[in-house]
Write an enzyme that holds these catalytic residues in place. Structure first.
Site, short mmCIF file in Angstrom:
data_model
loop_
_atom_site.label_atom_id
_atom_site.label_comp_id
_atom_site.label_asym_id
_atom_site.label_seq_id
_atom_site.Cartn_x
_atom_site.Cartn_y
_atom_site.Cartn_z
N ASN A 13 1.90 2.93 -2.68
CA ASN A 13 1.07 3.59 -3.54
C ASN A 13 -0.34 3.77 -3.12
OD1 ASN A 13 2.70 4.21 -6.55
ND2 ASN A 13 2.68 1.60 -5.57
N GLY A 62 0.51 -0.93 -0.13
CA GLY A 62 0.13 -0.12 -0.18
C GLY A 62 0.73 1.14 0.06
N HIS A 96 1.44 -0.05 -13.18
CA HIS A 96 1.94 -1.17 -13.51
C HIS A 96 4.17 -0.83 -13.46
CE1 HIS A 96 2.92 -5.25 -15.60
NE2 HIS A 96 3.74 -4.96 -15.88
N MET A 139 -3.84 -7.00 -7.11
CA MET A 139 -2.91 -8.23 -7.45
C MET A 139 -4.83 -9.30 -8.69
SD MET A 139 -0.47 -6.92 -7.41
CE MET A 139 0.79 -9.64 -8.09
N LYS A 140 -5.54 -8.90 -8.41
CA LYS A 140 -6.71 -9.63 -9.28
C LYS A 140 -6.89 -8.81 -10.61
CE LYS A 140 -6.85 -12.30 -5.87
NZ LYS A 140 -7.51 -14.19 -6.53
N ILE A 141 -7.59 -9.80 -11.13
CA ILE A 141 -8.19 -9.08 -12.36
C ILE A 141 -9.63 -8.63 -12.39
CG2 ILE A 141 -8.97 -10.08 -14.74
CD1 ILE A 141 -6.49 -11.02 -15.06
N ASN A 148 -4.58 2.09 -13.60
CA ASN A 148 -3.81 1.17 -13.11
C ASN A 148 -2.51 1.59 -12.92
OD1 ASN A 148 -2.55 -1.02 -11.58
ND2 ASN A 148 -2.04 -2.16 -13.82
C1 GRF Z 1 3.86 -1.52 -7.43
O1 GRF Z 1 4.90 -1.27 -7.71
C2 GRF Z 1 2.56 -1.88 -8.44
O2 GRF Z 1 3.25 -1.59 -10.06
C3 GRF Z 1 2.49 -2.99 -8.67
O3 GRF Z 1 2.16 -3.38 -7.56
C4 GRF Z 1 2.91 -2.39 -6.73
C5 GRF Z 1 2.28 -2.31 -5.62
O4 GRF Z 1 3.22 -1.50 -4.06
N1 GRF Z 1 1.32 -3.06 -9.67
P1 GRF Z 1 2.18 -0.89 -3.10
O5 GRF Z 1 1.06 -1.80 -2.55
O6 GRF Z 1 1.70 0.55 -3.37
O7 GRF Z 1 3.21 -0.61 -2.14
#
Ligand code: GRF
Length: 187
Positions: free
Chosen positions: A16, A14, A107, A88-90, A105
């Protein structure tokens, strides 16, 4: 300015989410984080929702009809914009249809290169010269929607997976808020 009510989907650390919460406290930032959804009850990111008093919800994606539960709650909280931050899910199609061009999203690669998981392992194996991150709209095809922002850096010979992850995440903390500002500047 009237902020859009946004939901952030997470599955893990988390960081981000934390960064978006921090940015959204600025009056001129276009979104207010009004809900956090996690598919993982143990996700560390939930602690940020708790700490900053943001409503949160954990969803069991193994249960039938979980998509409707998500949709009902998004409507209940008047959510008009969705950020996937390490979710991490579709994303189910009915959600994509209901929130057309309203889901983004982040990535950890320079898409269209290295879609999917284990991006850093593959980059090192394939001796990539550049790494980075992409913020993109979510479409029915995994990691394939239109790109909003990319940020990159040159990979050093000495970089291992953990270096790439650290450098990429540092860029993510700039790319995600910048992408959100860019989207709403248009309106
Ligand atoms: C990030 O690196 C993002 O690019 C990927 O999952 C990671 C999530 O990190 N999709 P966090 O949970 O925000 O620390």
């Amino acid at each position: 300015m009237v902020k859009k009510r946004a939901c952030v989907f997470i599955s893990g650390k988390g960081s981000n989410l934390k960064n978006l919460i921090f940015h959204s406290r600025d009056n001129s930032f276009p979104i207010k984080i009004s809900l956090v959804i996690s598919n993982n009850r143990e996700a560390n990111g939930i602690n940020f929702a708790k700490k900053y008093k943001i409503p949160y919800l954990t969803i069991n994606t193994n249960k039938n009809n979980y998509e409707n539960k998500i949709l009902i709650n998004l409507k209940k909280f008047n959510i008009t914009f969705i950020c996937l931050a390490g979710y991490m899910k579709i994303i189910p199609n009915n959600l994509i249809m209901n929130y057309h061009k309203k889901i983004i999203n982040i990535h950890p690669s320079l898409l269209p290169k290295f879609k999917g998981l284990n991006t850093f392992t593959r980059m090192i194996k394939e001796k990539e010269k550049k790494a980075g991150c992409t913020v993109h709209y979510v479409s029915e095809k995994l990691d394939s929607g239109i790109s909003i922002i990319q940020k990159s850096f040159f990979i050093k010979n000495t970089d291992n997976e953990s270096d790439l992850k650290k450098k990429t995440q540092k860029l993510e903390y700039r790319a995600f808020p910048e992408a959100i500002i860019k989207i709403f500047r248009k309106y």
